[in-house]
Design a protein around this motif. Structure first.
Motif, PDB file in Angstrom:
ATOM      1  N   ASP A   1       0.804  -0.764  -0.206  1.00 43.74           N
ATOM      2  CA  ASP A   1       0.339   0.170   0.021  1.00 43.74           C
ATOM      3  C   ASP A   1       0.877   1.464   0.197  1.00 43.74           C
ATOM      4  O   ASP A   1       0.190   1.993   0.328  1.00 43.74           O
ATOM      5  CB  ASP A   1      -0.841   0.142   1.316  1.00 43.74           C
ATOM      6  CG  ASP A   1      -2.106  -1.095   1.391  1.00 43.74           C
ATOM      7  OD1 ASP A   1      -2.063  -1.676   0.466  1.00 43.74           O
ATOM      8  OD2 ASP A   1      -1.856  -1.498   2.635  1.00 43.74           O
ATOM      9  N   GLU A   2       1.888   1.237  -0.438  1.00 42.40           N
ATOM     10  CA  GLU A   2       3.343   1.992  -0.548  1.00 42.40           C
ATOM     11  C   GLU A   2       1.904   4.024  -1.620  1.00 42.40           C
ATOM     12  O   GLU A   2       2.317   4.865  -0.790  1.00 42.40           O
ATOM     13  CB  GLU A   2       4.057   1.951  -1.586  1.00 42.40           C
ATOM     14  CG  GLU A   2       5.206   3.268  -1.174  1.00 42.40           C
ATOM     15  CD  GLU A   2       6.484   2.936  -1.387  1.00 42.40           C
ATOM     16  OE1 GLU A   2       7.500   3.895  -0.717  1.00 42.40           O
ATOM     17  OE2 GLU A   2       6.811   2.218  -2.385  1.00 42.40           O
TER      18      GLU A   2
ATOM     19  N   GLN B   1      -0.131   5.349   1.110  1.00 40.69           N
ATOM     20  CA  GLN B   1       0.059   6.049   2.117  1.00 40.69           C
ATOM     21  C   GLN B   1       1.199   7.282   1.759  1.00 40.69           C
ATOM     22  O   GLN B   1       1.230   8.591   2.363  1.00 40.69           O
ATOM     23  CB  GLN B   1       1.727   4.392   2.843  1.00 40.69           C
ATOM     24  CG  GLN B   1       0.604   3.871   3.594  1.00 40.69           C
ATOM     25  CD  GLN B   1       1.048   2.783   3.576  1.00 40.69           C
ATOM     26  OE1 GLN B   1       3.449   2.600   3.570  1.00 40.69           O
ATOM     27  NE2 GLN B   1       1.363   1.144   4.402  1.00 40.69           N
TER      28      GLN B   1
ATOM     29  N   THR C   1      -1.805   9.158   2.255  1.00 41.42           N
ATOM     30  CA  THR C   1      -2.506   9.844   2.884  1.00 41.42           C
ATOM     31  C   THR C   1      -1.488  10.915   3.974  1.00 41.42           C
ATOM     32  O   THR C   1      -1.301  11.852   4.704  1.00 41.42           O
ATOM     33  CB  THR C   1      -2.732   8.672   3.723  1.00 41.42           C
ATOM     34  OG1 THR C   1      -1.899   7.526   3.995  1.00 41.42           O
ATOM     35  CG2 THR C   1      -3.593   8.095   3.032  1.00 41.42           C
ATOM     36  N   THR C   2      -0.502  10.342   3.715  1.00 40.68           N
ATOM     37  CA  THR C   2       1.134  11.549   4.895  1.00 40.68           C
ATOM     38  C   THR C   2       1.652  12.914   4.222  1.00 40.68           C
ATOM     39  O   THR C   2       1.550  13.400   5.054  1.00 40.68           O
ATOM     40  CB  THR C   2       1.958  10.735   4.815  1.00 40.68           C
ATOM     41  OG1 THR C   2       3.317  10.394   3.115  1.00 40.68           O
ATOM     42  CG2 THR C   2       2.099   8.486   5.413  1.00 40.68           C
TER      43      THR C   2
END
Length: 523
Positions: free
Chosen positions: A155-156, A159, A162-163
């Motif tokens: 899920d990189e 991510q 989201t980050t």
């Protein structure tokens, strides 16, 4: 009462003027490679609703590769050459090895399928019938999958968003298109351009074969394990006799088992070419900077030839009424469908207004079938305008002690009444006002507006968002009668009656009958 009615009408007239005047002023431009952008700057909330759409849905597939459009939706979140793996070189090698080994496994499976066809074995899926070579290949294949999983950064792609403050990232596949969308902070808009262009220019389709199994499980949960899933699917294939709308968006099980990564990449190269893509951004951004970013990032995508033409195989005219009678773990229910018109057809607005007259707690179906006749506990109607064709459906869930046949009769009587007697002006204006208010609300949401622009463009042209409400307001009682008489003929009718399976506890039903497959995106 008369004073209240006059007041309500005056209020509706005053409200209608500013609402109908709402227009979306979109900046449209196209890159040299053919990719189109629909841009709408809106100051205020420091976020941008961003998305893009491929004019590729299940209708563009062919027998043998059904489900590939939906599979792409999954694969596009698996990363790129720079995102999603610890070792890009070894990852690429494993992908090539998996492709080669899968071809050998398919050759072994073809032998079993031929034996099954001739009745020599019970099932090609039965492991007991596999040869030693077949079993060895599967073991080696699974070992490679395990090695690849160790290299994957799970899920990189998600991510990273989201980050950096991204939210609401998702995608959807329908019969006519596949759409990808997210909300991003205005100061991270360049990240969106880089991320989305990267997954279009450097797709690897990592975990392709294991993801097919994920889709198979999704199909099991959404179709095979639901009370009426398989019946709904059978109804869909019966209704669309010749059109590719007849196969499910999620694909047939045999196709999901057999499709290869090479076959999928052929479809990707054709339908994910930039001249078949449209992007849209709505929110707080500088127009000129966004254009510059579009050229810098999406401009590097290679145009891979002429855009695909329209679907060739169209639905043939139905010659007789069709009926499907089934039993399921559900309440008794009835669904009636008619072939009508595609999205944006001149007859679509009268059909939409007609459905609104039938729908809701104040609509005709609820008043007549639920309250007065007590033949149903739920009832509804809807229009399904797709790119190349369309349908009108109505249906409901029978009341305790009542049968699907009684419900069918009551539904058809309401349609006959529409065709015989003009709709009253007050009733007509009420649904127009409701539609107008709903359209106005849709224009206030940046995210919703972005989705509308993309889907309108995929089905025809985005500017329809500016004229849709006007077309609804122009519908007359005569228009409604005309379309009712034209499309609701017995020979154009397909009926589905679902009885409760003996011994089953009915969990409920859906008014209006079976809907589009659940993996369909927003509209």
């Amino acid at each position: 009462m008369a004073i209240r009615m006059v007041h309500a009408l005056l209020l509706a007239m005053l409200l209608a003027a500013p609402l109908s005047a709402q227009r979306v002023e979109v900046e449209e431009f196209t890159l040299d490679n053919g990719m189109k952008f629909l841009l709408l700057p809106r100051s205020g909330d420091p976020n941008v609703a961003a998305g893009w759409i491929s004019k590729f849905g299940s209708v563009n597939e062919r027998p043998g590769v059904t489900g590939v459009a939906h599979l792409f939706e999954h694969m596009m979140f698996k990363g790129t050459r720079t995102i999603g793996t610890k070792d890009v070189q070894r990852d690429a090698e494993i992908i090539d090895e998996l492709d080669a080994m899968r071809a050998r496994i398919q050759a072994e499976r073809a032998v079993l399928l031929e034996k099954e066809r001739r009745g020599l074995i019970d099932s090609a899926a039965n492991p007991a019938h596999r040869s030693a070579r077949h079993t060895e290949l599967l073991q080696r294949f699974n070992k490679l999958l395990a090695e690849q999983r160790e290299l994957i950064v799970k899920d990189e792609f998600t991510q990273i968003y989201t980050t950096n403050g991204g939210s609401g990232m998702n995608a959807g596949t329908t019969n006519d298109f596949t759409i990808y969308f997210i909300n991003v902070p205005a100061n991270k808009i360049e990240l969106w351009f880089w991320m989305e262009s990267d997954r279009l220019s450097n797709p690897v389709f990592r975990e392709f074969y294991s993801e097919r199994d994920v889709v198979r499980e999704e199909r099991r949960l959404r179709t095979d394990s639901t009370p009426t899933g398989r019946l709904d699917e059978q109804l869909e294939t019966m209704f669309w006799m010749s059109s590719p709308y007849g196969w499910p968006v999620i694909g047939w099980p045999s196709d999901l088992d057999a499709i290869t990564r090479a076959e999928a990449m052929e479809y990707f190269d054709r339908y994910y070419s930039p001249n078949n893509l449209v992007a849209s951004l709505v929110g707080d951004f500088d127009l000129e900077r966004v254009k510059e970013l579009a050229v810098r990032y999406f401009g590097r995508l290679e145009n891979r030839g002429a855009p695909p033409g329209p679907v060739r195989t169209r639905e043939v005219q139905q010659q007789a009424q069709q009926r499907l009678v089934g039993h399921a773990e559900t309440r008794p229910q009835a669904s009636i469908r008619f072939h009508t018109v595609p999205d944006a057809h001149v007859d679509e607005p009268p059909l939409i207004v007609l459905a609104a007259i039938l729908n809701g707690r104040t609509g005709r179906l609820y008043k007549s079938l639920v309250l007065e006749q007590q033949v149903a506990v739920q009832a509804g109607a809807g229009v399904d305008g797709r790119k190349y064709d369309g349908s009108f459906r109505l249906g409901g869930v029978a009341a305790p002690g009542r049968t699907p046949e009684e419900l069918e009769k009551a539904l058809l009587e309401e349609l006959d009444l529409i065709a015989r007697e003009p709709v009253g002006e007050r009733e007509l204006q009420k649904v127009k006002n409701q539609q107008l208010a709903g359209d106005f609300r849709k224009l206030q949401s940046k995210f919703g507006l972005m989705l509308q622009l993309l889907t309108y463009e995929a089905l025809g042209e985005w500017s329809n968002v500016n004229v849709f409400s006007d077309r609804i307001q122009a519908v007359t009682a005569e228009d409604i009668q005309r379309v009712a008489k034209r499309y609701f003929a017995e020979t154009n009718r397909t009926v589905a009656l679902y009885h409760t399976k003996e011994g089953a506890g009915p969990p409920g039903g859906r008014p209006g009958g079976p809907r589009r497959p659940p993996q369909g995106g927003p509209r």
